[in-house]
Design a protein around this motif. Structure first.
Motif, PDB file in Angstrom:
ATOM      1  N   THR A  77       0.781  -1.266   0.079  1.00  0.00           N
ATOM      2  CA  THR A  77      -0.086  -0.040   0.109  1.00  0.00           C
ATOM      3  C   THR A  77       0.787   1.306   0.161  1.00  0.00           C
ATOM      4  O   THR A  77       0.467   2.265  -0.178  1.00  0.00           O
ATOM      5  CB  THR A  77      -0.948  -0.123   1.175  1.00  0.00           C
ATOM      6  OG1 THR A  77      -0.212   0.015   2.376  1.00  0.00           O
ATOM      7  CG2 THR A  77      -1.821  -1.377   1.302  1.00  0.00           C
ATOM      8  N   LEU A  78       2.160   1.213   0.226  1.00  0.00           N
ATOM      9  CA  LEU A  78       3.114   2.441   0.484  1.00  0.00           C
ATOM     10  C   LEU A  78       3.368   2.854  -1.187  1.00  0.00           C
ATOM     11  O   LEU A  78       3.634   2.099  -1.938  1.00  0.00           O
ATOM     12  CB  LEU A  78       4.341   2.075   1.217  1.00  0.00           C
ATOM     13  CG  LEU A  78       4.076   1.593   2.714  1.00  0.00           C
ATOM     14  CD1 LEU A  78       5.267   1.220   3.367  1.00  0.00           C
ATOM     15  CD2 LEU A  78       3.166   2.881   3.647  1.00  0.00           C
ATOM     16  N   SER A  79       3.621   4.271  -0.968  1.00  0.00           N
ATOM     17  CA  SER A  79       3.856   4.856  -2.273  1.00  0.00           C
ATOM     18  C   SER A  79       5.581   4.588  -2.176  1.00  0.00           C
ATOM     19  O   SER A  79       6.168   4.146  -1.301  1.00  0.00           O
ATOM     20  CB  SER A  79       3.650   6.330  -2.493  1.00  0.00           C
ATOM     21  OG  SER A  79       4.331   6.935  -1.351  1.00  0.00           O
ATOM     22  N   GLY A  80       6.128   4.817  -3.236  1.00  0.00           N
ATOM     23  CA  GLY A  80       7.577   4.719  -3.421  1.00  0.00           C
ATOM     24  C   GLY A  80       8.602   5.583  -2.461  1.00  0.00           C
ATOM     25  O   GLY A  80       9.386   4.987  -1.736  1.00  0.00           O
ATOM     26  N   GLN A  81       7.929   6.847  -2.299  1.00  0.00           N
ATOM     27  CA  GLN A  81       8.574   7.662  -1.104  1.00  0.00           C
ATOM     28  C   GLN A  81       8.626   7.138   0.250  1.00  0.00           C
ATOM     29  O   GLN A  81       9.293   7.202   1.103  1.00  0.00           O
ATOM     30  CB  GLN A  81       8.182   9.153  -1.314  1.00  0.00           C
ATOM     31  CG  GLN A  81       8.343   9.851  -2.636  1.00  0.00           C
ATOM     32  CD  GLN A  81       7.959  11.254  -2.862  1.00  0.00           C
ATOM     33  OE1 GLN A  81       8.384  12.049  -2.223  1.00  0.00           O
ATOM     34  NE2 GLN A  81       6.827  11.175  -3.518  1.00  0.00           N
ATOM     35  N   ASP A  82       7.194   6.615   0.627  1.00  0.00           N
ATOM     36  CA  ASP A  82       6.798   6.310   1.906  1.00  0.00           C
ATOM     37  C   ASP A  82       7.863   4.803   2.023  1.00  0.00           C
ATOM     38  O   ASP A  82       8.074   4.682   3.085  1.00  0.00           O
ATOM     39  CB  ASP A  82       5.396   5.834   2.067  1.00  0.00           C
ATOM     40  CG  ASP A  82       4.450   7.157   2.077  1.00  0.00           C
ATOM     41  OD1 ASP A  82       5.156   8.128   2.513  1.00  0.00           O
ATOM     42  OD2 ASP A  82       3.379   7.084   1.611  1.00  0.00           O
ATOM     43  N   LEU A  83       7.724   3.914   0.966  1.00  0.00           N
ATOM     44  CA  LEU A  83       8.628   2.713   1.048  1.00  0.00           C
ATOM     45  C   LEU A  83      10.223   3.189   1.516  1.00  0.00           C
ATOM     46  O   LEU A  83      10.654   2.303   2.280  1.00  0.00           O
ATOM     47  CB  LEU A  83       8.373   1.831  -0.012  1.00  0.00           C
ATOM     48  CG  LEU A  83       9.193   0.424  -0.156  1.00  0.00           C
ATOM     49  CD1 LEU A  83       8.674  -0.344   0.815  1.00  0.00           C
ATOM     50  CD2 LEU A  83       9.157   0.021  -1.537  1.00  0.00           C
ATOM     51  N   ASN A  84      10.535   4.183   0.849  1.00  0.00           N
ATOM     52  CA  ASN A  84      11.995   4.521   1.065  1.00  0.00           C
ATOM     53  C   ASN A  84      12.101   5.000   2.485  1.00  0.00           C
ATOM     54  O   ASN A  84      13.215   4.408   3.195  1.00  0.00           O
ATOM     55  CB  ASN A  84      12.350   5.697   0.212  1.00  0.00           C
ATOM     56  CG  ASN A  84      12.571   5.156  -1.367  1.00  0.00           C
ATOM     57  OD1 ASN A  84      12.506   3.877  -1.765  1.00  0.00           O
ATOM     58  ND2 ASN A  84      12.710   6.185  -2.121  1.00  0.00           N
ATOM     59  N   ARG A  85      11.039   5.584   2.889  1.00  0.00           N
ATOM     60  CA  ARG A  85      11.391   6.045   4.265  1.00  0.00           C
ATOM     61  C   ARG A  85      11.332   4.820   5.431  1.00  0.00           C
ATOM     62  O   ARG A  85      11.911   4.540   6.381  1.00  0.00           O
ATOM     63  CB  ARG A  85      10.575   6.938   4.864  1.00  0.00           C
ATOM     64  CG  ARG A  85      10.544   8.322   4.365  1.00  0.00           C
ATOM     65  CD  ARG A  85       9.656   9.552   4.937  1.00  0.00           C
ATOM     66  NE  ARG A  85       8.207   9.442   4.078  1.00  0.00           N
ATOM     67  CZ  ARG A  85       7.736  10.165   3.129  1.00  0.00           C
ATOM     68  NH1 ARG A  85       8.792  10.800   2.689  1.00  0.00           N
ATOM     69  NH2 ARG A  85       6.929   9.795   2.810  1.00  0.00           N
ATOM     70  N   TYR A  86      10.326   3.950   4.942  1.00  0.00           N
ATOM     71  CA  TYR A  86       9.997   2.807   5.854  1.00  0.00           C
ATOM     72  C   TYR A  86      11.540   1.881   5.701  1.00  0.00           C
ATOM     73  O   TYR A  86      11.767   1.504   6.972  1.00  0.00           O
ATOM     74  CB  TYR A  86       8.800   2.051   5.399  1.00  0.00           C
ATOM     75  CG  TYR A  86       8.819   0.700   6.068  1.00  0.00           C
ATOM     76  CD1 TYR A  86       7.786   0.502   7.027  1.00  0.00           C
ATOM     77  CD2 TYR A  86       9.324  -0.467   5.414  1.00  0.00           C
ATOM     78  CE1 TYR A  86       7.646  -0.682   7.581  1.00  0.00           C
ATOM     79  CE2 TYR A  86       9.128  -1.800   6.292  1.00  0.00           C
ATOM     80  CZ  TYR A  86       8.111  -1.852   7.349  1.00  0.00           C
ATOM     81  OH  TYR A  86       8.118  -3.001   7.950  1.00  0.00           O
ATOM     82  N   LEU A  87      11.960   1.570   4.693  1.00  0.00           N
ATOM     83  CA  LEU A  87      13.267   0.935   4.659  1.00  0.00           C
ATOM     84  C   LEU A  87      14.283   1.453   5.103  1.00  0.00           C
ATOM     85  O   LEU A  87      15.302   0.710   5.935  1.00  0.00           O
ATOM     86  CB  LEU A  87      13.486   0.498   3.133  1.00  0.00           C
ATOM     87  CG  LEU A  87      12.499  -0.270   2.324  1.00  0.00           C
ATOM     88  CD1 LEU A  87      12.837  -0.401   0.924  1.00  0.00           C
ATOM     89  CD2 LEU A  87      12.155  -1.743   2.979  1.00  0.00           C
ATOM     90  N   GLN A  88      14.696   2.742   5.207  1.00  0.00           N
ATOM     91  CA  GLN A  88      15.741   3.299   5.703  1.00  0.00           C
ATOM     92  C   GLN A  88      15.570   3.427   7.231  1.00  0.00           C
ATOM     93  O   GLN A  88      16.678   3.265   7.842  1.00  0.00           O
ATOM     94  CB  GLN A  88      15.958   4.815   5.203  1.00  0.00           C
ATOM     95  CG  GLN A  88      16.260   5.004   3.599  1.00  0.00           C
ATOM     96  CD  GLN A  88      16.110   6.342   3.328  1.00  0.00           C
ATOM     97  OE1 GLN A  88      15.528   7.307   4.008  1.00  0.00           O
ATOM     98  NE2 GLN A  88      16.407   6.418   2.014  1.00  0.00           N
ATOM     99  N   GLU A  89      14.340   3.616   7.600  1.00  0.00           N
ATOM    100  CA  GLU A  89      14.266   3.336   9.370  1.00  0.00           C
ATOM    101  C   GLU A  89      14.309   1.967   9.594  1.00  0.00           C
ATOM    102  O   GLU A  89      15.062   1.894  10.655  1.00  0.00           O
ATOM    103  CB  GLU A  89      12.670   3.935   9.477  1.00  0.00           C
ATOM    104  CG  GLU A  89      12.506   5.263   9.513  1.00  0.00           C
ATOM    105  CD  GLU A  89      10.987   5.834   9.688  1.00  0.00           C
ATOM    106  OE1 GLU A  89      10.262   4.884   9.885  1.00  0.00           O
ATOM    107  OE2 GLU A  89      10.788   6.759   9.586  1.00  0.00           O
ATOM    108  N   ALA A  90      14.116   0.952   8.857  1.00  0.00           N
ATOM    109  CA  ALA A  90      14.257  -0.205   9.133  1.00  0.00           C
ATOM    110  C   ALA A  90      15.825  -0.853   9.341  1.00  0.00           C
ATOM    111  O   ALA A  90      16.099  -1.350   9.994  1.00  0.00           O
ATOM    112  CB  ALA A  90      13.511  -1.331   8.405  1.00  0.00           C
ATOM    113  N   ALA A  91      16.571  -0.229   8.234  1.00  0.00           N
ATOM    114  CA  ALA A  91      17.867  -0.346   8.342  1.00  0.00           C
ATOM    115  C   ALA A  91      18.543   0.126   9.201  1.00  0.00           C
ATOM    116  O   ALA A  91      19.931  -0.325   9.813  1.00  0.00           O
ATOM    117  CB  ALA A  91      18.540   0.001   6.834  1.00  0.00           C
ATOM    118  N   GLU A  92      18.100   1.345   9.664  1.00  0.00           N
ATOM    119  CA  GLU A  92      18.835   1.951  10.907  1.00  0.00           C
ATOM    120  C   GLU A  92      18.783   1.168  12.230  1.00  0.00           C
ATOM    121  O   GLU A  92      19.517   1.302  13.095  1.00  0.00           O
ATOM    122  CB  GLU A  92      18.367   3.528  11.051  1.00  0.00           C
ATOM    123  CG  GLU A  92      18.777   4.345  10.064  1.00  0.00           C
ATOM    124  CD  GLU A  92      17.987   5.919  10.325  1.00  0.00           C
ATOM    125  OE1 GLU A  92      17.161   5.863  11.248  1.00  0.00           O
ATOM    126  OE2 GLU A  92      18.273   6.667   9.538  1.00  0.00           O
TER     127      GLU A  92
END
Length: 434
Positions: free
Chosen positions: A28-43
């Motif tokens: 359901t996430l857009s590309g920009q929202d997915l980027n933020r989600y993955l970057q937070e998960a990687a941190e």
């Protein structure tokens, strides 16, 4: 008498696992929202690695001739924030040679103006709060209303229009008289009746009305920036080259997700640790969910663009009726999955950036039996109204008859509904009498 019994039975039911919930959420996430989600998960998870990845364009319906889009971040081209409305007004006041008290009062009132340029604060109330006489506040208000843009500092729409008319050297005669007579004279407008009440000819009344409709009811709405600008980065892009359709995900929303090899090797061959094992399982689940999202989104995009080939050649006028159920049946997935995949997603096409949902339109039966989309009907309706005679605009019934003559059979009520969605006035308010 009630008795308690222990009964054993076997049931089959679908259990929603955490990984399934995560996959649905990422879809359901857009590309920009997915980027933020993955970057937070990687941190939070050192086992997970995220890096930018350029996705290829895939030719439809055959694979091959892949091309890579260069990464481009439009946010790097953004200029610094514009000065606010209060700052612009204060800068004008500081250039004026005014008594200190009047200047301070004018600057204070400039800070009370809302985003549209209106002063909604009562002077009597301000007088009691600030300890300044109403006459002193009125002097500051006169300075504020003399600033640019014309109409700033008005306390009502009536006053805003009058301020603009009085400062315009090319204002039409009788425009001020018409506004002073009351805004009720303008909606609905009839030049003969308005002219009779104001003691002027219908031609003069029509000229004054035409001038008033060109004034800005919100003179300051485009000044300053109270909020950060929002930019749309498309999640995918489609091109038409030599009759072939090429489609791919945008690199800005297509991060490459993988497992950190060093951490993975240490977890597999080092001492057993429940915490690190859980981290590795979490990272693997995210990688699988991202890959599944990418495959699902590409399948949906491929199905949609394959159905909307006429749009790629002709633009919005070529849109054909399409439903979520049609796409779901074509790629053999559930309709709700298609809905999640297109939600909040945008695609860059040869005719501009469009929301994916805009490609799903209801079908309207035509005389020849081929259905057309509601979007196409709206475009045709807009074109008919654009080319009508201003003295004899088409009524909703006439528009329905004209569309029926072109093979598009819709009712008058449907025409009125589409006209309102296009924000087009009724025929009586579109009519010009001279």
């Amino acid at each position: 008498m009630l008795e308690m019994q222990l009964v054993q039975e076997q049931r089959v039911r679908l259990s929603m696992t955490p990984e399934m919930k995560q996959s649905i959420h990422l879809l359901t996430l857009s590309g920009q929202d997915l980027n933020r989600y993955l970057q937070e998960a990687a941190e939070e998870n050192p086992v997970l690695e995220v890096e930018e990845h350029a996705a290829p364009l895939v030719r439809l319906p055959r694979k091959g001739n892949q091309r890579t889009f260069d990464s481009y971040d439009p946010l790097l081209q953004v200029e610094s924030a514009e000065p606010t409305l209060e700052q612009l007004l204060s800068a004008q006041i500081r250039l004026l040679d005014l008594p200190p008290m009047v200047k301070v009062t004018a600057e204070y009132l400039a800070g009370c103006v809302n985003d549209d340029g209106y002063l909604k604060t009562d002077l009597a109330e301000l007088s009691s709060v600030l300890g300044i006489s109403v006459d002193g506040l009125q002097a500051g208000l006169d300075i504020l209303q003399s600033l640019d843009p014309a109409g700033v500092g008005a306390r009502s729409l009536h006053e805003c229009l009058l301020l603009q008319i009085r400062r315009d050297p090319s204002a039409i005669v009788h425009a001020e008289q018409m506004v002073q007579a009351g805004l009720g004279e303008l909606v609905p407008f009839h030049p003969g009746k308005a002219g009779t009440r104001l003691g002027i000819s219908s031609r003069e009344a029509q000229a004054a009305y035409n001038y008033i409709t060109q004034l800005d009811p919100k003179p300051c709405r485009s000044i300053g920036c109270q909020e950060r600008p929002r930019y749309i980065i498309p999640d995918a892009m489609v091109e038409l080259r030599q009759g072939e359709i090429y489609i791919g995900l945008h690199s800005a929303g297509n991060l490459c997700v993988s497992m950190n090899e060093t951490c993975s090797h240490w977890i597999r061959h080092g001492a057993k640790d429940e915490v690190w094992s859980a981290r590795a399982a979490e990272a693997r689940a995210i990688v699988r969910s991202v890959q599944l999202r990418r495959r699902t989104l590409m399948r949906v995009l491929t199905a949609v663009m394959s159905e909307q080939v006429h749009f790629l050649h002709e633009g919005p006028a070529g849109l054909k009726p399409l439903s979520l159920a049609n796409v779901a049946e074509r790629i053999d997935i559930h309709e709700s999955t298609v809905s999640r995949a297109v939600s909040g997603k945008y695609i860059q096409t040869p005719h501009g950036v469009f929301e994916l949902k805009s490609f799903f339109t209801i079908g309207i039966e035509t005389a020849c039996g081929d259905p057309t989309s509601a979007s196409v009907v709206k475009l045709r309706l807009k074109e008919l109204i654009r080319t009508e005679q201003v003295r004899r605009p088409y009524s909703d019934s006439q528009l329905a008859a004209l569309l029926a003559g072109e093979g598009i059979r819709i009712s008058r009520r449907t025409v009125a509904k589409y006209r309102e969605e296009l924000q087009i006035l009724p025929s009586l308010e579109r009519k010009r009498w001279s």
